[in-house]
Design a protein around this motif. Structure first.
Motif, mmCIF file in Angstrom:
data_model
loop_
_atom_site.group_PDB
_atom_site.id
_atom_site.type_symbol
_atom_site.label_atom_id
_atom_site.label_comp_id
_atom_site.label_asym_id
_atom_site.label_seq_id
_atom_site.Cartn_x
_atom_site.Cartn_y
_atom_site.Cartn_z
ATOM 1 N N TRP A 199 0.861 -1.182 0.000
ATOM 2 C CA TRP A 199 0.000 0.000 0.000
ATOM 3 C C TRP A 199 0.902 1.239 0.000
ATOM 4 O O TRP A 199 1.822 1.322 0.796
ATOM 5 C CB TRP A 199 -0.916 0.007 1.222
ATOM 6 C CG TRP A 199 -1.845 1.193 1.267
ATOM 7 C CD1 TRP A 199 -1.752 2.280 2.067
ATOM 8 C CD2 TRP A 199 -3.006 1.389 0.454
ATOM 9 N NE1 TRP A 199 -2.778 3.151 1.825
ATOM 10 C CE2 TRP A 199 -3.571 2.628 0.831
ATOM 11 C CE3 TRP A 199 -3.616 0.648 -0.555
ATOM 12 C CZ2 TRP A 199 -4.722 3.137 0.223
ATOM 13 C CZ3 TRP A 199 -4.758 1.162 -1.148
ATOM 14 C CH2 TRP A 199 -5.297 2.383 -0.767
ATOM 15 N N PRO A 200 0.674 2.197 -0.911
ATOM 16 C CA PRO A 200 1.569 3.355 -1.023
ATOM 17 C C PRO A 200 1.695 4.115 0.297
ATOM 18 O O PRO A 200 0.689 4.433 0.943
ATOM 19 C CB PRO A 200 0.895 4.211 -2.098
ATOM 20 C CG PRO A 200 0.073 3.251 -2.898
ATOM 21 C CD PRO A 200 -0.397 2.223 -1.932
ATOM 22 N N VAL A 201 2.928 4.415 0.669
ATOM 23 C CA VAL A 201 3.174 5.147 1.913
ATOM 24 C C VAL A 201 2.608 6.558 1.824
ATOM 25 O O VAL A 201 2.100 7.105 2.816
ATOM 26 C CB VAL A 201 4.686 5.175 2.202
ATOM 27 C CG1 VAL A 201 4.971 5.990 3.468
ATOM 28 C CG2 VAL A 201 5.222 3.763 2.360
ATOM 29 N N GLY A 202 2.676 7.152 0.640
ATOM 30 C CA GLY A 202 2.163 8.509 0.479
ATOM 31 C C GLY A 202 0.690 8.628 0.811
ATOM 32 O O GLY A 202 0.251 9.632 1.391
ATOM 33 N N ARG A 203 -0.089 7.625 0.476
ATOM 34 C CA ARG A 203 -1.513 7.666 0.789
ATOM 35 C C ARG A 203 -1.736 7.603 2.298
ATOM 36 O O ARG A 203 -2.597 8.300 2.844
ATOM 37 C CB ARG A 203 -2.236 6.519 0.099
ATOM 38 C CG ARG A 203 -2.225 6.608 -1.421
ATOM 39 C CD ARG A 203 -3.044 5.486 -2.041
ATOM 40 N NE ARG A 203 -2.977 5.508 -3.506
ATOM 41 C CZ ARG A 203 -3.611 4.654 -4.294
ATOM 42 N NH1 ARG A 203 -4.350 3.694 -3.752
ATOM 43 N NH2 ARG A 203 -3.501 4.746 -5.615
ATOM 44 N N THR A 204 -0.958 6.753 2.971
ATOM 45 C CA THR A 204 -1.081 6.664 4.426
ATOM 46 C C THR A 204 -0.717 7.984 5.086
ATOM 47 O O THR A 204 -1.402 8.451 6.001
ATOM 48 C CB THR A 204 -0.189 5.539 4.965
ATOM 49 O OG1 THR A 204 -0.530 4.309 4.318
ATOM 50 C CG2 THR A 204 -0.359 5.388 6.459
ATOM 51 N N VAL A 205 0.358 8.600 4.623
ATOM 52 C CA VAL A 205 0.778 9.888 5.181
ATOM 53 C C VAL A 205 -0.296 10.942 4.947
ATOM 54 O O VAL A 205 -0.619 11.743 5.842
ATOM 55 C CB VAL A 205 2.122 10.315 4.567
ATOM 56 C CG1 VAL A 205 2.482 11.739 4.983
ATOM 57 C CG2 VAL A 205 3.224 9.349 4.985
ATOM 58 N N ALA A 206 -0.868 10.977 3.744
ATOM 59 C CA ALA A 206 -1.907 11.963 3.435
ATOM 60 C C ALA A 206 -3.116 11.789 4.351
ATOM 61 O O ALA A 206 -3.665 12.767 4.883
ATOM 62 C CB ALA A 206 -2.320 11.847 1.964
ATOM 63 N N TRP A 207 -3.556 10.554 4.546
ATOM 64 C CA TRP A 207 -4.722 10.315 5.400
ATOM 65 C C TRP A 207 -4.452 10.726 6.848
ATOM 66 O O TRP A 207 -5.286 11.375 7.495
ATOM 67 C CB TRP A 207 -5.123 8.851 5.333
ATOM 68 C CG TRP A 207 -6.308 8.524 6.186
ATOM 69 C CD1 TRP A 207 -6.302 8.056 7.469
ATOM 70 C CD2 TRP A 207 -7.689 8.663 5.832
ATOM 71 N NE1 TRP A 207 -7.585 7.881 7.933
ATOM 72 C CE2 TRP A 207 -8.460 8.245 6.944
ATOM 73 C CE3 TRP A 207 -8.347 9.089 4.678
ATOM 74 C CZ2 TRP A 207 -9.852 8.255 6.927
ATOM 75 C CZ3 TRP A 207 -9.738 9.084 4.666
ATOM 76 C CH2 TRP A 207 -10.470 8.670 5.775
ATOM 77 N N LEU A 208 -3.289 10.351 7.373
ATOM 78 C CA LEU A 208 -2.967 10.700 8.759
ATOM 79 C C LEU A 208 -2.830 12.205 8.929
ATOM 80 O O LEU A 208 -3.244 12.764 9.960
ATOM 81 C CB LEU A 208 -1.689 9.987 9.186
ATOM 82 C CG LEU A 208 -1.770 8.455 9.250
ATOM 83 C CD1 LEU A 208 -0.439 7.869 9.688
ATOM 84 C CD2 LEU A 208 -2.883 8.006 10.185
ATOM 85 N N LEU A 209 -2.265 12.887 7.938
ATOM 86 C CA LEU A 209 -2.197 14.347 8.012
ATOM 87 C C LEU A 209 -3.591 14.969 7.972
ATOM 88 O O LEU A 209 -3.859 15.963 8.650
ATOM 89 C CB LEU A 209 -1.342 14.887 6.864
ATOM 90 C CG LEU A 209 0.166 14.645 6.961
ATOM 91 C CD1 LEU A 209 0.867 15.173 5.710
ATOM 92 C CD2 LEU A 209 0.742 15.323 8.205
ATOM 93 N N GLY A 210 -4.484 14.382 7.175
ATOM 94 C CA GLY A 210 -5.855 14.877 7.139
ATOM 95 C C GLY A 210 -6.560 14.700 8.470
ATOM 96 O O GLY A 210 -7.276 15.597 8.936
ATOM 97 N N CYS A 211 -6.365 13.554 9.111
ATOM 98 C CA CYS A 211 -6.957 13.340 10.431
ATOM 99 C C CYS A 211 -6.364 14.298 11.461
ATOM 100 O O CYS A 211 -7.087 14.828 12.325
ATOM 101 C CB CYS A 211 -6.735 11.891 10.874
ATOM 102 S SG CYS A 211 -7.606 10.665 9.866
ATOM 103 N N ALA A 212 -5.060 14.528 11.374
ATOM 104 C CA ALA A 212 -4.426 15.476 12.292
ATOM 105 C C ALA A 212 -4.951 16.892 12.066
ATOM 106 O O ALA A 212 -5.171 17.650 13.026
ATOM 107 C CB ALA A 212 -2.909 15.435 12.112
#
Length: 710
Positions: A414-427
């Motif tokens: 699973w692309p790391v960039g997508r995980t980072v984007a989602w976590l930044l959105g939640c933050a």
């Protein structure tokens, strides 16, 4: 078997079982009586104290005891209705063509009668509430309807109960007319909304920390309704030996587990806001809170016994009506009735200290005080956790990480960039609602606009780039052919539904995303709703949903109901941003003060220039309009490049399979086009005799001197 009519649903051939309606009716009557008795006992213990503290005369026994009885009967009916809708939507599967099966159909009919009862109780609560607030006996309003109408326009409780009745009637009508599984969702929305006015009434809606109290009460009421109402329906379904009995009980058990946690935590938070721990065992209010907490713990323990023992015993028994589960669940419903009765009585019991005592105007309005103007330090460090949206941000992050872990556990990347984007959105969602920005948002227009822009511009972009739908479709297991649909199938159904296609139409998406700015702020709607806590929750929800729909359509990587080209996506963004920029400019140039009455009533403890602050808010709205353009253009360029790369790879694989047949054909065509034309001899048009191949000439003599025959 396919059901096409109400008659076919009522009497299916393969599911002709004992109708559990009578059993359910007996249960409802039992819990209504138990809940009413509990509410009357609590009210009797605190009625005199409540009248003394409120300073109103006694309105009579009919109002004193009719109010809690109508409240508990109505709330139990609302729980039964909401539980029935959840049961029909998620606990039992529909038929292959989407029509409700026998269990879902019966649950929808139960929801109809439950919401009808809830509406009747809400209508009764209007004169009862007015009588309670005014201290006038109820018979005065029956004898003078004009007085009741005049009081209704003044007393806020009457309007809240009217909205409750309207939403309950809507949910009941849809439940009565629905035969297709998809109609359970609009009924669920209206059923949920019918619970909201009661969450905004009572002790939690005013005074200090009422933001925390109201948010916790919303979660408390909804979770308790799903927990108790769902148990009532699955108990009746198991008693009737429904076809999907084990599946329904398994799904309910998982939902009930989380409902127990939400009910317990939200109940404790709500109680701590209203009273100190020292008064827990020394006041009537504290003792009722303890009693309600005990009932919740007992119900939770019975639920744990269900998960550990009774569900397994029910799966193995041939007589569900005599199973241990039915007996335990019936006892659990009685405990729930007592808990609802305590809750209804608690709304009539004054807390140890009145909610409006010794609070400033600002604390009375927004639930807390602000000691000074905002600074960089206070915006970053002065946090006040938002129970609803802050919890949503944390839960969304944890669920996403669980999905990523599930993929990695089975060896999928699973692309790391997508995980980072989602976590930044939640933050970003957590910061916009729970940090100093969220704390100052109700009191200052500029910080409200900052929070608004984050919720509608920044948070949705990051969440969309996280690709949550794609992750869910890859991480969730498929139900398989012939098996009941699960969460993965529900997501696919939602994506491909007509409602989703309607909501993702580019014109509607742009209107929701940009047009709502004009209606809310320049159209005067903000002045009307700014005083209501529920309006702030709805505004935040609207900002999130409208922004997510906009960016899902323009830069979304998830499957969507509508697919538009990158050029069309860029056109949608470029066409909407000028309206957004103009809104910011218009806001800065507005001479009148938006929601001036509200900001004046807060009585800020510092010099607050409303006109200057409004211009700052307009500048924030104008400046943030450039951010999505840059993000969208970059995202579209990346997607365009990846699309071309994928197309090139597909072409290369195809050519490898057929040994460059297409390329060779193209080269052959070019060679034929560039080849020189062949040289041809001059054509002799002299006629030739077909028989002798001799050249015929007219008016000539052959070379041998003979005369040609005539």
């Amino acid at each position: 078997m396919t059901v096409t009519s109400a008659e076919a649903v009522k009497e299916p051939v393969r599911d002709r079982l004992t109708d559990p309606s009578r059993f359910r009716a007996v249960l409802i009557l039992l819990i209504a009586v138990v809940g009413s008795v509990a509410s009357v006992v609590v009210t009797a213990a605190s009625a005199s104290t409540a009248l003394q503290l409120l300073g109103v005369p006694d309105a009579g026994w009919l109002t004193t005891y009719g109010l809690p009885v109508a409240t508990v009967v109505g709330q139990l009916s609302a729980a039964a209705g909401l539980g029935s809708l959840v049961f029909a939507a998620f606990f039992v599967p529909p038929q292959s063509d989407g029509q409700l099966d026998v269990g879902g159909y019966r649950a929808m009919r139960w929801a109809t009668w439950s919401f009808a009862t809830w509406a009747v109780c809400a209508f009764l609560m209007i004169p009862l509430s007015i009588s309670n607030v005014s201290g006038s006996p109820l018979k005065e309003f029956w004898n003078s309807p004009e007085t009741l109408w005049t009081a209704y326009q003044i007393v806020a409780d009457g309007k809240y109960w009217m909205w409750t009745a309207v939403f309950a009637i809507g949910a009941g009508l849809i439940s009565r007319l629905a035969f297709h599984w998809g109609w359970t969702f609009p009924a669920l929305i209206l059923g949920f909304l019918s619970l909201m006015p009661s969450a905004l009434l009572g002790h939690s809606s005013a005074g200090g920390a009422h933001d925390i109290a109201t948010n916790s009460l919303i979660l408390h009421i909804v979770a308790a309704a799903v927990w108790a109402g769902g148990l009532l329906v699955v108990l009746a379904y198991a008693f009737g030996d429904g076809r999907w009995r084990n599946l329904a009980l398994s799904r309910y058990s998982r939902v009930a587990f989380w409902c127990v946690i939400v009910v317990a935590v939200s109940g404790v938070l709500n109680a701590l806001v209203r009273m100190p721990l020292a008064d827990l065992f020394t006041t009537t209010y504290g003792l009722v809170v303890v009693g309600k907490l005990v009932t919740v713990v007992v119900a939770g323990l019975i639920g744990g016994a269900h998960r550990a023992f009774t569900l397994r015993e029910l799966e193995a028994t041939d007589t569900p009506r005599k199973s241990l589960f039915v007996r335990f669940a019936a006892v659990e419903l009685v405990v729930f009735a007592v808990a609802f009765g305590f809750g209804a009585g608690l709304s009539r019991t004054p807390p140890p200290v009145l909610a409006t005592a010794n609070v400033s105007p600002m604390e009375l309005k927004i639930g807390y005080d602000l000691n000074g103007p905002p600074s960089a330090r206070s915006l970053l460090l002065d946090w006040r956790f938002d129970i609803i949206f802050g919890s949503l941000a944390i839960i969304a992050a944890l669920v996403y990480l669980r999905g990523v872990y599930r993929l990695h556990k089975r060896g999928d990347a699973w692309p790391v960039g997508r995980t980072v984007a989602w976590l930044l959105g939640c933050a970003a969602l957590l910061f916009a609602t729970s940090s100093g920005m969220g704390r100052y948002s109700p009191a200052m227009f500029s910080t409200h606009m900052m929070s608004h822009m984050m919720l509608s511009m920044l948070v949705p972009v990051l969440l969309v780039l996280g690709g949550p739908v794609t992750l869910a479709l890859r991480a969730l297991p498929a139900a398989g052919r012939g098996n009941p649909p699960g969460l993965r199938e529900w997501i696919l159904t939602g994506i491909h539904s007509k409602y989703s296609r309607f909501m993702t139409h580019p014109v509607l998406v742009v209107i929701l995303f940009v047009g709502s700015f004009y209606v809310l702020y320049l159209g005067g709607l903000f002045d009307v709703v700014v005083e209501n806590h529920s309006a702030h929750l709805l505004m935040n929800l609207h900002f999130l949903v409208s922004g997510y729909l906009f960016y899902w359509l323009t830069i979304g990587i998830d499957p969507a109901p509508r697919t538009i080209s990158p050029v069309a996506k860029l056109g949608v963004v470029m066409g909407s941003l000028p309206f957004h920029a103009f809104f910011g400019v218009a806001l800065m140039m507005t001479s009148g003060i938006i929601a001036e009455k509200w900001y004046v009533s807060l009585q800020h403890p510092w010099a607050y220039d409303m006109a200057a602050d409004q211009r700052v808010g307009g500048g924030i709205a104008w400046a943030t309009g450039e951010f999505p353009l840059v993000v969208v253009m970059l995202a579209l360029l990346v997607q365009w490049n990846r699309s071309d790369s994928r197309a090139a790879k597909r072409f290369d694989r195809k050519e490898d399979r057929d040994h460059d047949a297409e390329l060779e054909s193209y080269n052959q065509m070019l060679r034929q086009m560039n080849a020189p034309e062949p040289q041809h001899a001059p054509v002799d048009h002299t006629p030739v005799d077909a028989a002798s191949d001799t050249i015929k000439t007219r008016g000539t003599t052959p070379s041998n001197g003979t005369t040609p025959p005539s």
